[in-house]
Each structure stands twice: as structure tokens, then as C-alpha cells.
Design a protein around this motif. Structure first.
Motif, PDB file in Angstrom:
ATOM      1  N   ALA A 232       0.813  -1.218   0.000  1.00  0.00           N
ATOM      2  CA  ALA A 232       0.000   0.000   0.000  1.00  0.00           C
ATOM      3  C   ALA A 232       0.847   1.269   0.000  1.00  0.00           C
ATOM      4  O   ALA A 232       0.485   2.264  -0.640  1.00  0.00           O
ATOM      5  CB  ALA A 232      -0.931  -0.002   1.209  1.00  0.00           C
ATOM      6  N   PHE A 233       1.965   1.240   0.719  1.00  0.00           N
ATOM      7  CA  PHE A 233       2.774   2.458   0.866  1.00  0.00           C
ATOM      8  C   PHE A 233       3.957   2.525  -0.097  1.00  0.00           C
ATOM      9  O   PHE A 233       4.680   3.523  -0.103  1.00  0.00           O
ATOM     10  CB  PHE A 233       3.261   2.590   2.303  1.00  0.00           C
ATOM     11  N   ALA A 234       4.154   1.502  -0.915  1.00  0.00           N
ATOM     12  CA  ALA A 234       5.235   1.534  -1.894  1.00  0.00           C
ATOM     13  C   ALA A 234       4.750   2.174  -3.184  1.00  0.00           C
ATOM     14  O   ALA A 234       3.599   1.979  -3.586  1.00  0.00           O
ATOM     15  CB  ALA A 234       5.732   0.118  -2.172  1.00  0.00           C
ATOM     16  N   PRO A 235       5.590   2.930  -3.863  1.00  0.00           N
ATOM     17  CA  PRO A 235       5.194   3.450  -5.175  1.00  0.00           C
ATOM     18  C   PRO A 235       5.031   2.307  -6.168  1.00  0.00           C
ATOM     19  O   PRO A 235       5.817   1.359  -6.178  1.00  0.00           O
ATOM     20  CB  PRO A 235       6.357   4.368  -5.557  1.00  0.00           C
ATOM     21  N   SER A 236       4.006   2.399  -6.996  1.00  0.00           N
ATOM     22  CA  SER A 236       3.769   1.362  -7.992  1.00  0.00           C
ATOM     23  C   SER A 236       4.749   1.506  -9.152  1.00  0.00           C
ATOM     24  O   SER A 236       5.396   2.552  -9.322  1.00  0.00           O
ATOM     25  CB  SER A 236       2.341   1.460  -8.517  1.00  0.00           C
ATOM     26  N   GLU A 237       4.854   0.451  -9.976  1.00  0.00           N
ATOM     27  CA  GLU A 237       5.733   0.511 -11.146  1.00  0.00           C
ATOM     28  C   GLU A 237       5.298   1.638 -12.080  1.00  0.00           C
ATOM     29  O   GLU A 237       6.134   2.338 -12.659  1.00  0.00           O
ATOM     30  CB  GLU A 237       5.716  -0.826 -11.881  1.00  0.00           C
ATOM     31  N   GLU A 238       3.992   1.819 -12.216  1.00  0.00           N
ATOM     32  CA  GLU A 238       3.484   2.889 -13.080  1.00  0.00           C
ATOM     33  C   GLU A 238       3.869   4.266 -12.541  1.00  0.00           C
ATOM     34  O   GLU A 238       4.256   5.160 -13.304  1.00  0.00           O
ATOM     35  CB  GLU A 238       1.971   2.781 -13.187  1.00  0.00           C
ATOM     36  N   GLU A 239       3.772   4.438 -11.227  1.00  0.00           N
ATOM     37  CA  GLU A 239       4.146   5.723 -10.621  1.00  0.00           C
ATOM     38  C   GLU A 239       5.630   6.004 -10.803  1.00  0.00           C
ATOM     39  O   GLU A 239       6.025   7.144 -11.083  1.00  0.00           O
ATOM     40  CB  GLU A 239       3.787   5.710  -9.133  1.00  0.00           C
ATOM     41  N   VAL A 240       6.443   4.985 -10.645  1.00  0.00           N
ATOM     42  CA  VAL A 240       7.893   5.165 -10.814  1.00  0.00           C
ATOM     43  C   VAL A 240       8.218   5.499 -12.262  1.00  0.00           C
ATOM     44  O   VAL A 240       9.048   6.379 -12.549  1.00  0.00           O
ATOM     45  CB  VAL A 240       8.651   3.908 -10.360  1.00  0.00           C
ATOM     46  N   ALA A 241       7.571   4.804 -13.193  1.00  0.00           N
ATOM     47  CA  ALA A 241       7.815   5.070 -14.612  1.00  0.00           C
ATOM     48  C   ALA A 241       7.433   6.503 -14.971  1.00  0.00           C
ATOM     49  O   ALA A 241       8.164   7.197 -15.697  1.00  0.00           O
ATOM     50  CB  ALA A 241       7.036   4.076 -15.462  1.00  0.00           C
ATOM     51  N   GLN A 242       6.283   6.953 -14.463  1.00  0.00           N
ATOM     52  CA  GLN A 242       5.873   8.331 -14.737  1.00  0.00           C
ATOM     53  C   GLN A 242       6.849   9.326 -14.111  1.00  0.00           C
ATOM     54  O   GLN A 242       7.167  10.363 -14.710  1.00  0.00           O
ATOM     55  CB  GLN A 242       4.466   8.585 -14.210  1.00  0.00           C
ATOM     56  N   ALA A 243       7.347   9.016 -12.926  1.00  0.00           N
ATOM     57  CA  ALA A 243       8.307   9.893 -12.267  1.00  0.00           C
ATOM     58  C   ALA A 243       9.570  10.033 -13.106  1.00  0.00           C
ATOM     59  O   ALA A 243      10.123  11.140 -13.254  1.00  0.00           O
ATOM     60  CB  ALA A 243       8.641   9.362 -10.886  1.00  0.00           C
ATOM     61  N   HIS A 244      10.029   8.933 -13.669  1.00  0.00           N
ATOM     62  CA  HIS A 244      11.208   8.996 -14.544  1.00  0.00           C
ATOM     63  C   HIS A 244      10.928   9.862 -15.774  1.00  0.00           C
ATOM     64  O   HIS A 244      11.799  10.641 -16.205  1.00  0.00           O
ATOM     65  CB  HIS A 244      11.618   7.584 -14.983  1.00  0.00           C
ATOM     66  N   ARG A 245       9.716   9.754 -16.328  1.00  0.00           N
ATOM     67  CA  ARG A 245       9.373  10.573 -17.490  1.00  0.00           C
ATOM     68  C   ARG A 245       9.362  12.058 -17.133  1.00  0.00           C
ATOM     69  O   ARG A 245       9.815  12.901 -17.919  1.00  0.00           O
ATOM     70  CB  ARG A 245       7.995  10.161 -18.043  1.00  0.00           C
ATOM     71  N   ILE A 246       8.855  12.375 -15.959  1.00  0.00           N
ATOM     72  CA  ILE A 246       8.822  13.775 -15.516  1.00  0.00           C
ATOM     73  C   ILE A 246      10.233  14.316 -15.352  1.00  0.00           C
ATOM     74  O   ILE A 246      10.555  15.422 -15.812  1.00  0.00           O
ATOM     75  CB  ILE A 246       8.039  13.889 -14.195  1.00  0.00           C
ATOM     76  N   ILE A 247      11.096  13.540 -14.716  1.00  0.00           N
ATOM     77  CA  ILE A 247      12.481  13.985 -14.487  1.00  0.00           C
ATOM     78  C   ILE A 247      13.199  14.195 -15.815  1.00  0.00           C
ATOM     79  O   ILE A 247      13.890  15.210 -16.026  1.00  0.00           O
ATOM     80  CB  ILE A 247      13.225  12.956 -13.619  1.00  0.00           C
ATOM     81  N   GLN A 248      13.046  13.251 -16.756  1.00  0.00           N
ATOM     82  CA  GLN A 248      13.711  13.353 -18.049  1.00  0.00           C
ATOM     83  C   GLN A 248      13.180  14.535 -18.859  1.00  0.00           C
ATOM     84  O   GLN A 248      13.964  15.307 -19.440  1.00  0.00           O
ATOM     85  CB  GLN A 248      13.534  12.060 -18.839  1.00  0.00           C
ATOM     86  N   ALA A 249      11.859  14.683 -18.894  1.00  0.00           N
ATOM     87  CA  ALA A 249      11.260  15.769 -19.666  1.00  0.00           C
ATOM     88  C   ALA A 249      11.678  17.128 -19.108  1.00  0.00           C
ATOM     89  O   ALA A 249      11.960  18.064 -19.872  1.00  0.00           O
ATOM     90  CB  ALA A 249       9.747  15.643 -19.659  1.00  0.00           C
ATOM     91  N   HIS A 250      11.731  17.229 -17.811  1.00  0.00           N
ATOM     92  CA  HIS A 250      12.147  18.491 -17.190  1.00  0.00           C
ATOM     93  C   HIS A 250      13.597  18.805 -17.528  1.00  0.00           C
ATOM     94  O   HIS A 250      13.942  19.955 -17.844  1.00  0.00           O
ATOM     95  CB  HIS A 250      11.952  18.417 -15.681  1.00  0.00           C
ATOM     96  N   ALA A 251      14.455  17.804 -17.465  1.00  0.00           N
ATOM     97  CA  ALA A 251      15.873  18.012 -17.776  1.00  0.00           C
ATOM     98  C   ALA A 251      16.042  18.458 -19.232  1.00  0.00           C
ATOM     99  O   ALA A 251      16.848  19.357 -19.536  1.00  0.00           O
ATOM    100  CB  ALA A 251      16.662  16.739 -17.513  1.00  0.00           C
ATOM    101  N   GLU A 252      15.291  17.843 -20.142  1.00  0.00           N
ATOM    102  CA  GLU A 252      15.368  18.229 -21.544  1.00  0.00           C
ATOM    103  C   GLU A 252      14.858  19.646 -21.760  1.00  0.00           C
ATOM    104  O   GLU A 252      15.439  20.416 -22.546  1.00  0.00           O
ATOM    105  CB  GLU A 252      14.563  17.237 -22.391  1.00  0.00           C
ATOM    106  N   ALA A 253      13.797  20.019 -21.054  1.00  0.00           N
ATOM    107  CA  ALA A 253      13.246  21.373 -21.182  1.00  0.00           C
ATOM    108  C   ALA A 253      14.238  22.418 -20.691  1.00  0.00           C
ATOM    109  O   ALA A 253      14.425  23.466 -21.320  1.00  0.00           O
ATOM    110  CB  ALA A 253      11.937  21.474 -20.412  1.00  0.00           C
ATOM    111  N   VAL A 254      14.882  22.115 -19.574  1.00  0.00           N
ATOM    112  CA  VAL A 254      15.875  23.047 -19.028  1.00  0.00           C
ATOM    113  C   VAL A 254      17.033  23.206 -20.007  1.00  0.00           C
ATOM    114  O   VAL A 254      17.525  24.321 -20.257  1.00  0.00           O
ATOM    115  CB  VAL A 254      16.379  22.542 -17.656  1.00  0.00           C
TER     116      VAL A 254
END
Length: 293
Positions: A232-254
Motif C-alpha cells: 500500500a505504501f510503496a510506489p507502484s511501477e506505473e508511478e515510478v515510470a511516470q516519475a522517470h518521465r517527468i524527471i527526463q522531460a524536465h531536464a530536456e526542457a531546461v
């Protein structure tokens, strides 16, 4: 101590007077263990429990599990000796019961420091009385040695004359006050126990609600609830995958000098990037903990 420094999805109370239980704790998949000298130990067994806990920690074998000693209060005949033992026990943290004021934290801290408590050993506070709720902000800021708050919802419900309901509506004000205080001071915070071990659906609801509210994890009273709590308290695989996409997209935008970036159709701001990094770090920490056994 940062609230996300290590996983605290499941933290199991264990009676300090039961050597067999403490031995079993070495193989349980809980993120942390609270070795209890207070409620779970009879008055005539307190001294023996103190020695049992110290010997168990010294023997090792707990892997990456966080070890916390819950003491009796300083206003009891056992509290001072509990703190003296805990200071040099090797425990990661010391959990104080029924904390109602910052002075209670500072008094315990003075005893711990005078008896060799290392800098890395933190103080946790049980938040389980109406006065504790009203003083949550002051308690959370009482000491740089403070590491976390633990909700004591069973005692709190009794003092509030409140019912234990599925939606925990009578608890929401108290839970919210302590969450605000913990986050304001960068502390970990754990949700209270679910008492009905036969109510699997209610336990699942309580875990889901706790995570939605923002708790780092939940305290438990039986090993059979550990797996469900961890999930219940662990991030799901989908949440982790989305988090990686956010980090990558932000880095590319910067890198491209862009101030705005969309991920999965949603506008990403700095706060989302910070949360994504925290979530990825937690997933990595969970993997490391599980690998350590």
C-alpha cells in the motif's frame, strides 16, 4: 532526519520481553521494528525486557530494518532506566510515549545525551493525547535530534471519546495537525495501528487513506499485515515510470531553455519534479532494503 531518508512503509510493534518474537523479527519483511518496553510489557518484566532488547540488538542480524526502542515515560518508575539503556543500545531511534510538550522531548534528550546517545540516534514521539495534538507544532520543533512522529490513534480515540470508524472521520483533525507539524519540520510520520486483525478490508482502507493523507507508513501489531502494508505504501511501477518521465522531460526542457513542459498531457512544474525525484529515491531505497534482507 529527512522524512524520506529510508523506507518506513511498515513498522511492527514487538514486545521487548519476548525473546522469541525479537528473534523472529530478524526475518520479517517489515521496514522497521519497535521494540517495546511500554504497553506490551508487564511492570514486573520491565527490567528483564530492557536486558533482552539490548542483547537482541547487540546480537545483530536485523539487516537493514530500522530498530526503535519505545521507552516508558520519564514520569514512571522505569522511564529513566529505559532511556539509559536505549542510549547505548545501538537502536536507530528512541520512541517516547504520550508526548505532550517540547519540554518532554528535551528532558528525554538530556538523559540520552548524558548516557552516550550517538548523534545518529534520533528521538521519535508518540502523538496520542489531545494535548499532544494541540502542541504538535511545538513538539515537532523541540530538538534537532527529533526524527519522527508516530500516531497513537488507539489511546487518542479513548481520550477523545471517539468511535473507531471505517473512514476515521473522528481522527482527521488530529492526523492533519500532526502531518502539518511533521512536514513543516522535515520529520517522518507514521500512521496508527489498525486493531481488528480480522478486518482485512478495513485494514486496506486504512492503509490507502494513510498514504493519501501523506503518511510515510503505518505501525502494525501483527506480522500478517506487513505484506499488505508494504504494498500500500510503496510506489507502484506505473508511478515510478511516470516519475522517470517527468524527471527526463524536465531536464530536456531546461537544456533547451524552455520554461514549460508537458508530460502525459499535464503541465509539469518544479514541485512535480521534486516529488518525482523523491518517489524514485524511495523506490530505490526499498529495493536496497529488500536486498539487504
Amino acid at each position: 532526519m529527512a522524512a524520506t531518508a529510508r523506507p518506513r512503509r511498515s513498522v511492527l510493534y514487538m514486545p521487548g520481553s519476548n525473546a522469541r518474537a525479537l528473534e523472529k523479527g530478524r526475518s520479517l519483511p517489515a521496514d522497521g521494528l519497535i521494540l517495546d518496553l511500554e504497553d506490551a510489557v508487564a511492570p514486573d518484566a520491565k527490567a528483564e525486557a530492557r536486558a533482552t532488547i539490548k542483547a537482541s540488538i547487540a546480537a545483530g542480524g536485523y539487516g537493514g530494518r530500522e530498530l526503535v526502542v519505545r521507552t516508558n515515560g520519564l514520569n514512571t518508575p522505569w522511564g529513566y532506566d529505559d532511556l539509559v539503556m536505549a542510549a547505548s543500545s545501538g537502536a536507530d531511534a528512541v520512541l517516547l510515549p504520550k508526548v505532550e510538550s517540547p519540554d518532554m522531548v528535551r528532558q528525554a534528550e538530556a538523559v540520552l545525551r548524558a548516557n552516550g546517545s550517538p548523534e545518529g540516534q534520533t528521538i521519535w514521539c508518540m502523538m496520542e493525547t489531545p494535548l499532544g495534538m494541540l502542541n504538535a507544532r511545538e513538539i515537532a520543533g523541540a530538538s534537532p535530534k527529533l526524527g519522527g512522529l508516530v500516531m497513537g490513534t488507539s489511546d487518542l480515540a479513548k481520550d477523545l471519546h471517539a468511535a473507531h470508524t471505517r473512514d476515521r472521520l473522528p481522527m482527521l483533525t488530529s492526523l492533519g495537525l500532526c502531518l502539518l507539524a511533521a512536514r513543516a519540520y522535515g520529520l517522518a510520520i507514521l500512521d496508527g495501528v489498525h486493531l481488528d486483525l480480522n478486518d482485512d478490508a478495513g485494514f486496506a482502507d486504512s492503509c490507502a487513506q494513510g498514504r493519501e493523507l501523506g503518511f510515510d507508513g503505518k505501525t502494525l501489531i501483527h506480522p500478517k499485515t506487513i505484506a499488505a502494508c508494504n504494498a500500500a505504501f510503496a510506489p507502484s511501477e506505473e508511478e515510478v515510470a511516470q516519475a522517470h518521465r517527468i524527471i527526463q522531460a524536465h531536464a530536456e526542457a531546461v537544456a533547451q531553455g524552455k520554461g514549460v513542459v508537458l508530460v502525459d498531457g499535464r503541465l509539469v512544474e518544479n514541485l512535480h519534479v521534486e516529488n518525482a525525484r523523491r518517489l524514485v529515491a524511495m523506490a530505490e531505497a526499498i529495493r536496497a532494503l529488500e536486498a539487504a534482507g
